[in-house]
Enzyme design. Structure first.
Site, PDB file in Angstrom:
ATOM      1  N   LYS A 298     -49.605 -56.986 -22.024  1.00  0.00           N
ATOM      2  CA  LYS A 298     -49.921 -56.473 -20.694  1.00  0.00           C
ATOM      3  C   LYS A 298     -51.409 -56.190 -20.552  1.00  0.00           C
ATOM      4  CE  LYS A 298     -48.423 -52.758 -18.498  1.00  0.00           C
ATOM      5  NZ  LYS A 298     -47.701 -51.561 -18.053  1.00  0.00           N
TER       6      LYS A 298
ATOM      7  N   LYS B 254     -55.564 -50.580 -19.778  1.00  0.00           N
ATOM      8  CA  LYS B 254     -56.793 -49.788 -19.835  1.00  0.00           C
ATOM      9  C   LYS B 254     -57.203 -49.492 -21.264  1.00  0.00           C
ATOM     10  CE  LYS B 254     -55.989 -46.910 -15.730  1.00  0.00           C
ATOM     11  NZ  LYS B 254     -55.612 -45.556 -15.323  1.00  0.00           N
TER      12      LYS B 254
ATOM     13  N   LYS C 151     -48.153 -44.316 -29.176  1.00  0.00           N
ATOM     14  CA  LYS C 151     -49.434 -43.618 -29.054  1.00  0.00           C
ATOM     15  C   LYS C 151     -49.711 -42.760 -30.286  1.00  0.00           C
ATOM     16  CE  LYS C 151     -49.872 -43.318 -24.017  1.00  0.00           C
ATOM     17  NZ  LYS C 151     -50.072 -42.410 -22.871  1.00  0.00           N
TER      18      LYS C 151
END
Ligand code: TRP
Length: 337
Positions: free
Chosen positions: A199, A202, A113
């Site tokens: 995957k 979102k 991130k």
């Protein structure tokens, strides 16, 4: 002996998609009557990357309604908003002071991130797993259902609990219970519609990569029509050179409620032109009851508020008890009588 306690949370960022549902929430719902469950909306985690104050509350509300729409049963489960129980932030602070910095610097999710955030990396992003440890340990759960990507955070949680128990506990009576991960069954890993090796997420910039639980039938039709496939006829599971084929068959299996073996037979001679409409209609039909229930919940004024008020009370009671024990063990002055 009472039922074992289970706790988990989801961040109220973006909308819930089939990966969240089939990989997590559906499993919670299936197992919920065996356990004493606590599920929360992790809104404090949602601000660890830049967020929009205009949508945070609405996203939190929507997520709570979706939990219920997916079948969370309040007879077995307490749902609540993380920031409504201030003990989460308080315990996170205490944990900050006993957690070595290098334990956080090696967290894989932080590194990933942080790369995406460039210059804009907050202390909160680094501290995310410590808050998660507080979320968990406040409730002294036996089991924490987590996906692959959260295993390292659960390991850190166990390390923090062990360290606090060792430094401040009594060898005969530990302060914090060490929780175990509850790993989801195989086959529930849902991949992106645009890349069968990644995957469903979102944070993928492409809306076409995921099907959201609240997508309309037209949106679902469009996304499945445009999803990535391959030019091969005959659809089979478990061929590593055909990740999209495996993923779409898995979706069909999970959404239709059939066994993998039955789907393997049904689809072995199909082409995509035949399979896609089948998957589309199955998806629309599977999501319809969730969407109907969602509408009923959000249309009933005051209902969700009362659920979350009660959730806050129940969760707060347990959390404050644990926080009190930790405060005592660390030698804080009592609240004045
Ligand atoms: N980090 C989790 C996720 O992104 C969400 C979360 C926050 C969580 N606190 C938690 C999950 C505590 C389990 C337990 O999926």
């Amino acid at each position: 002996m009472g039922r074992q306690r289970v706790l988990s949370g989801v961040q109220p960022t973006g909308s819930l998609h089939l990966g969240n549902y089939l990989g997590a929430i559906r499993n919670w719902v299936e197992g919920q009557s065996q356990y004493d469950n606590y599920f929360f909306m992790a809104d404090l985690h949602a601000i660890t990357i830049p967020h929009d104050p205009k949508t945070l509350a609405a996203n939190t509300y929507t997520l709570a309604a979706l939990y219920l729409a997916c079948g969370i049963d309040l007879n077995f489960t307490t749902i609540f908003v993380q920031s409504h129980v201030p003990a989460h932030a308080e315990l996170a602070w205490i944990f900050n002071c006993i957690t070595p910095l290098n334990w956080l610097e090696r967290m894989i999710q932080f590194k990933e991130k942080a790369l995406k955030q460039g210059e804009n990396v907050s202390i909160g992003l680094l501290d995310y797993p410590v808050l998660q440890a507080a979320d968990i340990l406040l409730y002294q759960p036996d089991l924490v259902p987590v996906g692959e990507d959260q295993k390292q955070h659960l390991e850190l949680t166990r390390d923090i609990a062990t360290r606090l128990n060792f430094q401040f506990g009594d060898p005969k009576r530990s302060i914090l219970k060490i929780p175990e991960p509850l790993i989801r069954p195989e086959g529930a890993r849902v991949m992106s519609l645009t890349d069968g090796t990644r995957k469903m997420s979102k944070s993928d910039p492409s809306e076409l990569s995921r099907i959201n639980l609240l997508d309309s039938p037209d949106q679902i039709r469009n996304k499945i029509k445009r999803c990535k496939t391959d030019p091969i006829r005959g659809l089979i599971f478990d061929d590593p050179t055909r990740p999209e084929c495996h993923n779409l068959l898995t979706l069909y299996t999970l959404l239709s409620g059939q066994t993998k073996a039955a789907v393997a037979v049904e689809c072995q001679d199909m082409g995509w032109g035949q399979f896609k409409p089948l998957l589309t209609e199955t998806t629309i039909a599977a999501l319809k009851p969730i969407q109907d229930k969602y509408q009923a919940i959000v249309n009933e004024t005051g209902y969700l508020e009362s659920v979350l008020r009660q959730g806050r009370e129940r969760a707060g009671e347990i959390a404050n008890q644990t926080l009190k024990q930790v405060r005592e063990a660390l030698g804080f002055m009592n609240y004045p009588a």
